[in-house]
Design a protein around this motif. Structure first.
Motif, PDB file in Angstrom:
ATOM      1  N   PRO A 106     -21.243 -37.169  -1.943  1.00  0.00           N
ATOM      2  CA  PRO A 106     -20.374 -37.951  -2.716  1.00  0.00           C
ATOM      3  C   PRO A 106     -18.806 -37.347  -2.539  1.00  0.00           C
ATOM      4  O   PRO A 106     -18.011 -38.057  -2.794  1.00  0.00           O
ATOM      5  N   GLU A 107     -18.978 -36.026  -2.307  1.00  0.00           N
ATOM      6  CA  GLU A 107     -17.876 -35.324  -2.116  1.00  0.00           C
ATOM      7  C   GLU A 107     -16.769 -35.959  -0.893  1.00  0.00           C
ATOM      8  O   GLU A 107     -15.737 -35.574  -0.908  1.00  0.00           O
ATOM      9  N   MET A 108     -17.560 -36.759   0.026  1.00  0.00           N
ATOM     10  CA  MET A 108     -17.042 -37.268   0.827  1.00  0.00           C
ATOM     11  C   MET A 108     -15.795 -38.625   0.617  1.00  0.00           C
ATOM     12  O   MET A 108     -14.954 -39.137   1.601  1.00  0.00           O
ATOM     13  N   VAL A 109     -16.069 -39.161  -0.573  1.00  0.00           N
ATOM     14  CA  VAL A 109     -15.391 -40.346  -0.969  1.00  0.00           C
ATOM     15  C   VAL A 109     -14.047 -40.243  -1.013  1.00  0.00           C
ATOM     16  O   VAL A 109     -13.547 -41.442  -0.519  1.00  0.00           O
ATOM     17  N   PRO A 110     -13.470 -39.300  -1.549  1.00  0.00           N
ATOM     18  CA  PRO A 110     -12.065 -39.009  -1.608  1.00  0.00           C
ATOM     19  C   PRO A 110     -11.288 -39.140  -0.112  1.00  0.00           C
ATOM     20  O   PRO A 110     -10.410 -39.638   0.145  1.00  0.00           O
TER      21      PRO A 110
END
Ligand code: UDP
Ligand code: MG
Length: 333
Positions: A106-110
């Motif tokens: 999820p940390e890739m979303v930004p």
């Protein structure tokens, strides 16, 4: 907090097939990221006919956070169709598709959002390595992409999986493609638009095993090639012409031999070989034609792509393509 944070709505679409143990962890890791990145957001699960506790888990998550929503399909339609259903129901200006097993961090979303703000309509996360997969699976995967690149009229985004961000206009384009045999990787690049890749490290699956076995993967690869290439259809024609020419040349040779040298052997083996070979080629080409006719048959039936059995916090699912959706009662808790 930037202006961009307020300006848009973000949807995260997650296909779910028996992922009960992963859902809570996924929501827990996604929520803070989304809260930071967007004022308005939703996590839209598409329960693809799970037989475990997944849907119950989603209901509970929805009770605690109404922005966690879901549609539940009446049976297992496969990930590709689940994603299509998710795109139909997602409301966001930007839609991110990701797996439920936390292999897509999820940390890739930004990062994806950043490239979207730069003006890319499709942002695909690229797997940097496939160390989590066995060497055999990796070998087959490489072989498939090699064949696809040589045959396909559509070039796939390199190393792109199903972890992708789509702008609203790309989502609408994808929704127009109502084909039944859905090879989404091909569709993602077929729609065009300004696209960019962002490399990422694939994580380990949190709980459980991959929902894909070799049979399913083979089926998937076959769908991909036959949906995006007509070479398998044409190659047998070329081979047929080539072999027929060879047969004519051989016939002329035997004729000349009979005229000038005389008949040395009855020629029986030659005949048998030729007949068998040609019969084989004909059968193969018939098989290929059958494959495409099968596809035409599937398209002509125009069945709805999926049937929504239940909605959790979702008002309407209105597919642009295909038959109208079955109206299912809204879930009430
Ligand atoms: N999935 C699905 N329907 C299926 C198979 C898989 O919705 O029939 C979902 C699954 O729950 C997961 C995602 O698709 O969220 C990817 O599945 P998986 O992790 O098993 O695939 P892999 O990572 O091995 O490619
Ligand atoms: Mg996985």
């Amino acid at each position: 907090m930037s202006d961009a944070r307020r300006a848009f709505q973000l949807s995260i679409v997650v296909p779910v097939f028996n992922e009960a143990e992963n859902l809570t962890a996924l929501v827990a890791r996604l929520t803070p990221v989304l809260a930071r990145e967007a004022e308005e957001w939703e996590i839209l699960f598409v329960d693809d006919g799970s037989t475990d506790e997944s849907l119950a888990r989603i209901r509970r998550l929805n009770a605690g956070e109404p922005r966690v929503r879901a549609i539940s399909l009446s049976r297992n339609f496969g990930k590709e169709v689940a994603i299509a259903a998710g795109l139909d129901a997602a409301r966001g200006d930007a839609v991110v598709i990701m797996d439920a097993d936390l292999q897509h961090p999820p940390e890739m979303v930004p990062e994806l959002l950043k490239r979207w703000r730069d003006g890319h309509a499709v942002v695909y996360a690229q797997r940097r390595d496939r160390a989590y997969e066995g060497p055999m699976k990796r070998g087959f995967t490489r072989l498939f992409y090699e064949i696809f690149a040589r045959l396909g009229e559509t070039q796939l985004h390199e190393e792109a999986g199903d972890f992708q961000l789509f702008d609203r206009k790309a989502v609408e384009a994808l929704r127009l493609l109502g084909e039944r045999a859905r090879f989404s990787k091909g569709l993602y690049s077929w729609i065009g638009f300004k696209s960019v890749g962002v490399p990422f490290e694939v994580g380990e699956r949190l709980h459980g095993k991959s929902r894909y076995n070799y049979r399913k993967l083979l089926h998937f690869a076959w769908d991909g090639i036959t949906s995006f290439s007509t070479v398998p259809l044409r190659v047998w024609t070329y081979l047929g012409v080539f072999i027929s020419l060879g047969a004519v040349i051989t016939a002329i040779y035997f004729l000349l031999e009979a005229l000038f040298v005389g008949v040395r052997t009855p020629g029986f083996p030659t005949l048998i070989v030729a007949v068998t070979l040609l019969a084989g080629v004909q059968l193969m080409s018939l098989g290929m034609i059958g494959e495409y006719i099968g596809r035409i048959f599937a398209e002509v039936k125009r069945r709805p792509l999926y049937i929504v059995a239940e909605r959790v916090g979702v008002e309407v699912v209105k597919p642009l393509s295909g038959a109208p959706p079955t109206v299912a009662p809204r879930h009430k808790d």
